[in-house]
Scaffold this active site. Sequence first.
Site, short mmCIF file in Angstrom:
data_model
loop_
_atom_site.label_atom_id
_atom_site.label_comp_id
_atom_site.label_asym_id
_atom_site.label_seq_id
_atom_site.Cartn_x
_atom_site.Cartn_y
_atom_site.Cartn_z
CB SER A 102 -81.05 61.43 -59.38
OG SER A 102 -80.46 60.11 -59.56
CE1 TYR A 114 -76.39 62.97 -57.51
CE2 TYR A 114 -77.25 61.17 -58.17
CZ TYR A 114 -77.20 62.33 -58.58
OH TYR A 114 -77.95 62.86 -59.52
#
Length: 274
Positions: free
Chosen positions: A146, A159
């Site tokens: 990501s 995250y």
Amino acid sequence: MPEPPPTADVSTALVTGGSAGLGQVIAATFADAGYRVVLVGRSSERLDAAKQQLDTQPGRDIVTLAGDVGVREDCDRIASTIEDQFGRLDVLVNCVGTSDRGLAGELTADRLHELIDQNVVTTLLCCQAFAPLLESSRGSIVNIGSLAGKVGARYLGGYNAAKHALAGLTQQLRLEWRDKGIHVALVSPGPIRRDDAGTRYRDRTDATLPASASAPGGGTKVKGLPAATVARAVLACAQKRRTDVILPGYLRLLIVLGNAFPRLGDWLLLKFTS
């Protein structure tokens, strides 16, 4: 007439988390490129539904295997099944992962452990279990990272930490397994367009955060990517043995500048998030 047995000369790709979302689109992309695709997930029902949907296009070779890739024994069982049934594995796509919302200053150790388990440990266990098959085929591993693994975007809870860990693991494995002929790559996309974009994390977003925090990317001002664009990049990454792909591509320069000049990087991140 009964179907002929699978042949060992068909390239095989395994996609974890392939029963829905981006994983399913990646599976379709590899199947359309001529791969036998093995979908792996915990729910047999969801796998069957995904296979039924993917099989609507003729010529696709889709196989499902249920298992929890967070458990090493399940990974080993799936690897043995693939070796026995197909005799090869050419590509492993690790697409299992979970995002988060919140402030790092309020992140609990338990939640961070959960995110590391779901985003990093699953990938580690799969890489270890399938390495012998990939060494035999001189195959490729593509881990789905990501942009949050490249920068410390706001409002994404733990995250960021999990995806940064995944990026480090990917590079380390690439260096360690280079002499074995196993290519290990990372594809780091920005927010991906979804039907539930903006509502998926609404119930998990603290009321003290801005409303934009529940949006894709925690409110990042980056246009959502079509899942098919990311899937094509994953296929090219495996076939052309690319090492580190950032989507959208224009952000690579901004990330490089931000890492070289941290104050500029912080300014850019504040500008790119609400």
